[in-house]
Design a protein around this motif. Structure first.
Motif, PDB file in Angstrom:
ATOM      1  N   ARG A  13       0.856  -1.177   0.000  1.00 45.71           N
ATOM      2  CA  ARG A  13       0.000   0.000   0.000  1.00 45.71           C
ATOM      3  C   ARG A  13       0.898   1.236   0.000  1.00 45.71           C
ATOM      4  N   PRO A  14       0.337   2.393  -0.371  1.00 44.66           N
ATOM      5  CA  PRO A  14       1.159   3.612  -0.424  1.00 44.66           C
ATOM      6  C   PRO A  14       1.869   3.876   0.902  1.00 44.66           C
ATOM      7  N   GLY A  15       3.177   4.112   0.811  1.00 50.39           N
ATOM      8  CA  GLY A  15       3.968   4.451   1.982  1.00 50.39           C
ATOM      9  C   GLY A  15       4.676   3.281   2.632  1.00 50.39           C
ATOM     10  N   GLN A  16       4.105   2.091   2.508  1.00 51.28           N
ATOM     11  CA  GLN A  16       4.691   0.946   3.213  1.00 51.28           C
ATOM     12  C   GLN A  16       6.111   0.631   2.736  1.00 51.28           C
ATOM     13  N   LYS A  17       6.295   0.534   1.432  1.00 53.72           N
ATOM     14  CA  LYS A  17       7.608   0.146   0.905  1.00 53.72           C
ATOM     15  C   LYS A  17       8.652   1.211   1.216  1.00 53.72           C
ATOM     16  N   GLU A  18       8.264   2.483   1.119  1.00 54.15           N
ATOM     17  CA  GLU A  18       9.197   3.572   1.409  1.00 54.15           C
ATOM     18  C   GLU A  18       9.655   3.532   2.867  1.00 54.15           C
ATOM     19  N   VAL A  19       8.697   3.316   3.781  1.00 57.40           N
ATOM     20  CA  VAL A  19       9.011   3.267   5.208  1.00 57.40           C
ATOM     21  C   VAL A  19       9.897   2.060   5.517  1.00 57.40           C
ATOM     22  N   ILE A  20       9.537   0.908   4.992  1.00 55.37           N
ATOM     23  CA  ILE A  20      10.308  -0.314   5.236  1.00 55.37           C
ATOM     24  C   ILE A  20      11.722  -0.179   4.684  1.00 55.37           C
ATOM     25  N   GLY A  21      11.837   0.404   3.499  1.00 52.61           N
ATOM     26  CA  GLY A  21      13.158   0.601   2.891  1.00 52.61           C
ATOM     27  C   GLY A  21      14.062   1.456   3.756  1.00 52.61           C
ATOM     28  N   ALA A  22      13.501   2.518   4.330  1.00 53.94           N
ATOM     29  CA  ALA A  22      14.287   3.410   5.189  1.00 53.94           C
ATOM     30  C   ALA A  22      14.729   2.690   6.468  1.00 53.94           C
ATOM     31  N   ILE A  23      13.845   1.874   7.020  1.00 54.48           N
ATOM     32  CA  ILE A  23      14.192   1.103   8.225  1.00 54.48           C
ATOM     33  C   ILE A  23      15.346   0.152   7.931  1.00 54.48           C
ATOM     34  N   LEU A  24      15.270  -0.528   6.799  1.00 53.12           N
ATOM     35  CA  LEU A  24      16.308  -1.502   6.447  1.00 53.12           C
ATOM     36  C   LEU A  24      17.650  -0.823   6.143  1.00 53.12           C
ATOM     37  N   GLU A  25      17.590   0.483   5.831  1.00 49.82           N
ATOM     38  CA  GLU A  25      18.826   1.256   5.642  1.00 49.82           C
ATOM     39  C   GLU A  25      19.379   1.768   6.973  1.00 49.82           C
ATOM     40  N   GLY A  26      18.685   1.451   8.071  1.00 50.68           N
ATOM     41  CA  GLY A  26      19.161   1.842   9.402  1.00 50.68           C
ATOM     42  C   GLY A  26      18.740   3.233   9.832  1.00 50.68           C
ATOM     43  N   LYS A  27      17.747   3.808   9.158  1.00 53.36           N
ATOM     44  CA  LYS A  27      17.314   5.171   9.487  1.00 53.36           C
ATOM     45  C   LYS A  27      16.181   5.165  10.504  1.00 53.36           C
ATOM     46  N   ASP A  28      16.131   6.216  11.331  1.00 54.33           N
ATOM     47  CA  ASP A  28      14.930   6.493  12.113  1.00 54.33           C
ATOM     48  C   ASP A  28      13.838   6.932  11.145  1.00 54.33           C
ATOM     49  N   VAL A  29      12.594   6.581  11.475  1.00 52.51           N
ATOM     50  CA  VAL A  29      11.482   6.889  10.563  1.00 52.51           C
ATOM     51  C   VAL A  29      10.296   7.446  11.355  1.00 52.51           C
TER      52      VAL A  29
END
Length: 480
Positions: free
Chosen positions: A17-33
């Motif tokens: 769904r919109p936003g999910q992949k972007e948020v997950i990608g940032a988490i996997l890059e080690g970023k705070d979200v």
């Protein structure tokens, strides 16, 4: 493995769904979200999927026991066994067992209060967490400063540990609240995904009454004639019980829900609603946060909520399946005064500050105020927290400021209640966003054909008697 493959393997979905992949990608890059995703947009997947990739425990801090238990059960339904709720439902021996084997769980749900217990912190400090999630992060602003002070202490704990990435999740937050979340949790240059708060499938109705007594007849008649499932929000526990009884007498499968009931009773009522055994819940705002029921068709507010954030959170529980839903706000002149009385009812006063210090001077525990019934548990939590942080005069100034802020919030809600312009545009604008497109049957001011949204209620052949869950369980076990 591609994210879509992991999504299909563990959750059975073919697309995000919109936003999910972007948020997950940032988490996997080690970023705070910091993610703002409306109810029904799948916020929980944003931490569940990383849990299968990171191969380290995910800690989820959740504000309500019912919400926590609901999310645990949902994960168990999809086959996840390594999930636990570390909360007050556990016995002493169960808690000891869970803490001993805590690193073996993939998903660990807990409350702010439990998180801040020393033995829990000691155990977590020995573990390598993959992610920390602060669910319903708007509580940091709306509840943290005056209802759940322990939400404020989460950020203090973060600053003392070598923490993994933090994901702050909410459905609605103004720019001011977003800033407070970022600062309180000490997020490190977070990736932010702020989705538009509008829910176009929720149609915004409003009915204005000259006499408050006319609301009662309208509500009973409306619910008798139209189909649920639905939630009727009330301003007090007493009124929730009165309306619930009236609906039951009218043949509606209904139940009251508020914080005055025990945790088990509340959870049982919520489960009955989820399972379709109840058609209407008559509740204070204690009900519904994160409730996993997709087919709620109606939200009715008997009186205006205390602020726009609460209103958006509460109507957001409808239509999570994407089908049309209706949110009707009832208003009568003077409702704003009732709202102001309710929102300041749990705030301590300057007199309470003096009394707190007086007891300390007498070498008496200030909690005696609670035992004497001098103030509510909520008010004492506020008082106790801030008097440990600031001087008496500073706390008095803070409490006065809190009261004024709450009054201003009621005034903002009243503006939206009484606007002659598009209600949806006003709501979205309150959160600093623009309405992208008006749906058909947008709102009361733009025009609504209620018969296109509401279905006619089919009368039940048999009236279900509402009895406490313990009595029902006893009857079932005895095979009555």
């Amino acid at each position: 493995m591609e994210l879509e493959q992991t999504l299909a393997k563990h959750f059975g979905y073919t697309a995000f769904r919109p936003g999910q992949k972007e948020v997950i990608g940032a988490i996997l890059e080690g970023k705070d979200v910091l993610a703002l995703l409306p109810t029904g947009m799948g916020k929980s997947l944003c931490y569940q999927l990383p849990g299968y990739i990171l191969q380290k425990p995910v800690l989820i801090v959740s504000p309500l026991l019912s919400l926590m238990q609901d999310q645990v059960e949902e994960l168990k339904r999809i086959g996840e066994k390594r999930v636990v709720a570390l909360n007050s439902f556990l016995t002493v021996s169960e808690k000891r067992y869970v803490l001993h084997f805590l690193e073996q769980f993939r998903f660990i749900f807990t409350s702010p209060e439990m998180l801040l217990q020393q033995q829990v912190q000691d155990k977590l400090s020995q573990m390598q967490l993959g992610l920390i999630v602060v669910d319903e992060a708007h509580c940091i602003s709306q509840w943290g400063f005056d209802f759940r002070p322990d939400y404020l202490r989460i950020g203090q704990w973060f600053s003392q540990v070598n923490r993994p990435p933090v994901l702050a999740l909410s459905a609605t937050a103004t720019n001011k609240v977003v800033n407070e979340i970022r600062d309180t949790l000490s997020l490190h240059t977070p990736f932010e995904f702020l989705y538009n708060v509008d829910r176009p499938n929720i149609h915004l109705g409003r009915v204005i009454f000259e006499d408050r007594a006319d609301k009662v007849h309208w509500i009973i008649q409306h619910i008798k004639e139209t189909a649920g499932p639905g939630i009727l929000y009330m301003s007090s526990r007493k009124r929730a019980e009165q309306y619930s009884e009236a609906l039951i007498q009218a043949g509606i499968r209904a139940a009251a829900y508020h914080a005055g009931y025990g945790a088990e009773d509340r959870q049982f009522t919520q489960q009955q609603f989820i399972d379709g055994e109840l058609d209407w819940i008559v509740a204070t705002n204690a009900f519904g946060m994160g409730i996993n029921k997709s087919d709620i068709r109606q939200i009715v507010h008997e009186t205006m909520p205390a602020n726009v954030e609460n209103y958006m959170q509460e109507i957001g529980r409808a239509g999570r399946d994407g089908q049309p839903a209706l949110a009707i706000l009832l208003y009568c002149d003077g409702d704003e005064e009732l709202a102001k009385f309710v929102v300041t009812g749990d705030l301590p006063t300057s007199g309470h500050v003096d009394r707190y210090q007086e007891l300390l001077n007498q070498q008496v525990q200030p909690s005696q105020m609670l035992k004497n019934g001098e103030l509510s548990e909520t008010a004492f939590r506020v008082l106790d927290y801030w008097l440990q942080q600031e001087t008496m005069e500073q706390v008095k100034v803070r409490l006065n400021h809190l009261a004024l802020e709450k009054y201003r919030a009621v005034d903002e809600m009243q503006k939206i209640t009484q606007t002659k312009d598009c209600i949806r545009t006003q709501l979205v604008g309150y959160f600093g966003q623009k309405l992208l497109k008006k749906p058909e049957n947008c709102c009361e001011n733009c025009g609504i054909h209620y018969d296109e949204i509401n279905k006619v209620r089919l009368k039940e052949e048999k009236k279900i008697e509402m009895i406490p869950w313990k009595s029902r369980l006893k009857q079932l076990l005895m095979g009555f």
